[in-house]
Design a protein around this motif. Structure first.
Motif, PDB file in Angstrom:
ATOM      1  N   GLU A 133       0.815  -1.214   0.000  1.00 44.62           N
ATOM      2  CA  GLU A 133       0.000   0.000   0.000  1.00 44.62           C
ATOM      3  C   GLU A 133       0.846   1.260   0.000  1.00 44.62           C
ATOM      4  O   GLU A 133       0.338   2.354  -0.251  1.00 44.62           O
ATOM      5  CB  GLU A 133      -0.922  -0.010   1.222  1.00 44.62           C
ATOM      6  CG  GLU A 133      -2.073  -0.999   1.127  1.00 44.62           C
ATOM      7  CD  GLU A 133      -2.968  -0.934   2.337  1.00 44.62           C
ATOM      8  OE1 GLU A 133      -4.105  -0.433   2.209  1.00 44.62           O
ATOM      9  OE2 GLU A 133      -2.531  -1.366   3.420  1.00 44.62           O
ATOM     10  N   TRP A 195      -1.406   8.479  11.334  1.00 43.26           N
ATOM     11  CA  TRP A 195      -2.133   7.521  10.501  1.00 43.26           C
ATOM     12  C   TRP A 195      -3.627   7.520  10.827  1.00 43.26           C
ATOM     13  O   TRP A 195      -4.032   7.715  11.973  1.00 43.26           O
ATOM     14  CB  TRP A 195      -1.586   6.120  10.714  1.00 43.26           C
ATOM     15  CG  TRP A 195      -0.141   5.960  10.333  1.00 43.26           C
ATOM     16  CD1 TRP A 195       0.935   5.926  11.172  1.00 43.26           C
ATOM     17  CD2 TRP A 195       0.379   5.817   9.006  1.00 43.26           C
ATOM     18  NE1 TRP A 195       2.084   5.780  10.455  1.00 43.26           N
ATOM     19  CE2 TRP A 195       1.786   5.712   9.133  1.00 43.26           C
ATOM     20  CE3 TRP A 195      -0.203   5.785   7.738  1.00 43.26           C
ATOM     21  CZ2 TRP A 195       2.624   5.552   8.022  1.00 43.26           C
ATOM     22  CZ3 TRP A 195       0.629   5.634   6.637  1.00 43.26           C
ATOM     23  CH2 TRP A 195       2.021   5.516   6.781  1.00 43.26           C
ATOM     24  N   LYS A 196      -4.400   7.276   9.817  1.00 44.90           N
ATOM     25  CA  LYS A 196      -5.844   7.153  10.022  1.00 44.90           C
ATOM     26  C   LYS A 196      -6.160   5.752  10.553  1.00 44.90           C
ATOM     27  O   LYS A 196      -5.348   4.837  10.454  1.00 44.90           O
ATOM     28  CB  LYS A 196      -6.595   7.422   8.720  1.00 44.90           C
ATOM     29  CG  LYS A 196      -6.482   8.879   8.268  1.00 44.90           C
ATOM     30  CD  LYS A 196      -7.324   9.187   7.041  1.00 44.90           C
ATOM     31  CE  LYS A 196      -7.225  10.663   6.667  1.00 44.90           C
ATOM     32  NZ  LYS A 196      -8.041  10.994   5.466  1.00 44.90           N
ATOM     33  N   LYS A 197      -7.342   5.611  11.089  1.00 41.38           N
ATOM     34  CA  LYS A 197      -7.733   4.380  11.754  1.00 41.38           C
ATOM     35  C   LYS A 197      -7.673   3.185  10.800  1.00 41.38           C
ATOM     36  O   LYS A 197      -8.153   3.243   9.667  1.00 41.38           O
ATOM     37  CB  LYS A 197      -9.157   4.521  12.322  1.00 41.38           C
ATOM     38  CG  LYS A 197      -9.577   3.364  13.203  1.00 41.38           C
ATOM     39  CD  LYS A 197     -10.956   3.623  13.809  1.00 41.38           C
ATOM     40  CE  LYS A 197     -11.386   2.477  14.705  1.00 41.38           C
ATOM     41  NZ  LYS A 197     -12.736   2.719  15.291  1.00 41.38           N
ATOM     42  N   ASN A 198      -7.018   2.123  11.263  1.00 48.10           N
ATOM     43  CA  ASN A 198      -6.920   0.835  10.550  1.00 48.10           C
ATOM     44  C   ASN A 198      -6.103   0.891   9.255  1.00 48.10           C
ATOM     45  O   ASN A 198      -6.155  -0.048   8.460  1.00 48.10           O
ATOM     46  CB  ASN A 198      -8.326   0.281  10.237  1.00 48.10           C
ATOM     47  CG  ASN A 198      -9.145   0.007  11.479  1.00 48.10           C
ATOM     48  OD1 ASN A 198      -8.608  -0.382  12.520  1.00 48.10           O
ATOM     49  ND2 ASN A 198     -10.454   0.224  11.398  1.00 48.10           N
ATOM     50  N   VAL A 199      -5.363   1.959   9.046  1.00 51.49           N
ATOM     51  CA  VAL A 199      -4.533   2.015   7.831  1.00 51.49           C
ATOM     52  C   VAL A 199      -3.086   2.391   8.171  1.00 51.49           C
ATOM     53  O   VAL A 199      -2.378   2.936   7.335  1.00 51.49           O
ATOM     54  CB  VAL A 199      -5.090   3.007   6.793  1.00 51.49           C
ATOM     55  CG1 VAL A 199      -6.366   2.500   6.191  1.00 51.49           C
ATOM     56  CG2 VAL A 199      -5.273   4.390   7.406  1.00 51.49           C
ATOM     57  N   ASN A 200      -2.664   2.114   9.378  1.00 48.12           N
ATOM     58  CA  ASN A 200      -1.295   2.416   9.780  1.00 48.12           C
ATOM     59  C   ASN A 200      -0.331   1.486   9.044  1.00 48.12           C
ATOM     60  O   ASN A 200      -0.200   0.312   9.382  1.00 48.12           O
ATOM     61  CB  ASN A 200      -1.147   2.256  11.292  1.00 48.12           C
ATOM     62  CG  ASN A 200       0.200   2.741  11.789  1.00 48.12           C
ATOM     63  OD1 ASN A 200       1.171   2.807  11.036  1.00 48.12           O
ATOM     64  ND2 ASN A 200       0.263   3.079  13.064  1.00 48.12           N
ATOM     65  N   ASN A 203       2.424  -0.699  10.797  1.00 50.41           N
ATOM     66  CA  ASN A 203       2.106  -1.990  11.411  1.00 50.41           C
ATOM     67  C   ASN A 203       2.338  -3.149  10.450  1.00 50.41           C
ATOM     68  O   ASN A 203       2.452  -4.304  10.869  1.00 50.41           O
ATOM     69  CB  ASN A 203       0.645  -2.017  11.872  1.00 50.41           C
ATOM     70  CG  ASN A 203       0.396  -1.065  13.022  1.00 50.41           C
ATOM     71  OD1 ASN A 203       1.312  -0.723  13.769  1.00 50.41           O
ATOM     72  ND2 ASN A 203      -0.846  -0.624  13.168  1.00 50.41           N
ATOM     73  N   LYS A 204       2.409  -2.850   9.149  1.00 50.81           N
ATOM     74  CA  LYS A 204       2.579  -3.897   8.150  1.00 50.81           C
ATOM     75  C   LYS A 204       4.031  -4.054   7.717  1.00 50.81           C
ATOM     76  O   LYS A 204       4.371  -4.945   6.962  1.00 50.81           O
ATOM     77  CB  LYS A 204       1.725  -3.593   6.922  1.00 50.81           C
ATOM     78  CG  LYS A 204       0.239  -3.461   7.236  1.00 50.81           C
ATOM     79  CD  LYS A 204      -0.557  -3.123   5.985  1.00 50.81           C
ATOM     80  CE  LYS A 204      -2.050  -2.957   6.314  1.00 50.81           C
ATOM     81  NZ  LYS A 204      -2.839  -2.649   5.114  1.00 50.81           N
TER      82      LYS A 204
END
Length: 277
Positions: A133, A195-200, A203-204
């Motif tokens: 991403e 970062w916006k929620k659930n798109v950090n 973390n990936k």
């Protein structure tokens, strides 16, 4: 900067007879064995002439002193050249500014220009994964700017300007380098990414790194580089962005049909060269 050297007075006591005899034997250009034997024996077949050895030491010390004097003058000229070079670079950075601003305004009319240039750069693209991403995120990059300090040796900053996007709230991400001679330790700083929620994406990164390790690839990603400030003086990617990507991004931009434009640009360059002649 002139590096301090030991005083030349100490050289007189360090050159013993045995040292010079050994040096002469080891040197391919030294005296022949017959000459060495004469020095060892002396005119009367004794242990050698102290006067001759002292004269050799005196001449060598004088030569070293002369070399040291010349080197000091060279160091002064080198320091002066560096200062003048920095002043010239600073002058031309200011002259380039209006052209950079004009270029930035034009680039904004080209969709995903900077993302394209980054993705196709031979060194930077290695940090990006086609399925990652990060590449999608960079497509929201509206502009890129490099600002060099007035005193060019003090450092620079890289500014990534983004359109509104689904990944983070920041409009700008800035990585700044403080590398001046009076700055100890050298350091760099990076904007904290909101970062916006659930798109950090951070973390990936561990999953991406594991996949890259299996393929023997670099264990970094674009955003891990951005947030990493452990080695500001050895940041090769920052130097590439400043000296290559920012200097001439058109070199790395690639799009369908660009071959025709390449031919036109080459013809324009040739015409300009002919006019300048």
């Amino acid at each position: 900067m002139v590096i301090s050297r030991p005083t030349l007075k100490s050289f007189g006591t360090c050159f013993t007879t045995n040292f010079w005899l050994l040096f002469a034997k080891m040197s391919t250009r030294g005296p022949s064995s017959r000459k060495i034997k004469r020095v060892e024996e002396g005119p009367n077949g004794g242990a050698g002439s102290d006067a001759i050895n002292q004269q050799i030491e005196k001449e060598i010390c004088q030569a070293l002193s002369d070399v040291n004097s010349c080197q000091k003058e060279l160091d002064k000229l080198n320091d002066k050249a560096s200062n003048e070079k920095n002043q010239v670079e600073s002058k031309y950075n200011k002259l380039r500014k209006p052209y950079h601003d004009k270029r930035a305004a034009v680039i904004e009319r080209i969709p995903e220009f900077w993302a394209n240039a980054i993705i196709t750069h031979p060194q930077i693209w290695m940090f990006l994964d086609e399925d990652d991403e990060e590449e999608d995120c960079l497509r929201f990059l509206k502009n890129l700017e490099v600002e060099v300090c007035d005193n060019v040796v003090d450092g620079f900053r890289i500014k990534f300007i983004f359109d509104k996007n689904p990944f983070f709230h920041n409009a700008e991400l800035i990585k700044e380098f403080h590398l001046g001679p009076n700055v100890e330790p050298k350091k760099s700083t990076s904007t904290l990414i909101k970062w916006k929620k659930n798109v950090n994406l951070s973390n990936k990164l561990s999953q991406i790194n594991k996949a890259r390790m299996k393929r023997g690839q670099e264990k970094r990603t674009f955003f891990s580089w951005f947030s990493d400030n452990t080695d500001p003086e050895g940041d090769a990617i920052a130097e590439v962005i400043k000296n290559e990507l920012w200097s001439n991004p058109l070199t790395f931009y690639s799009a369908p049909g660009m071959e025709d434009y390449d031919i036109l640009w080459e013809e324009e360059d040739e015409m300009m060269d002919e006019e300048s002649d």
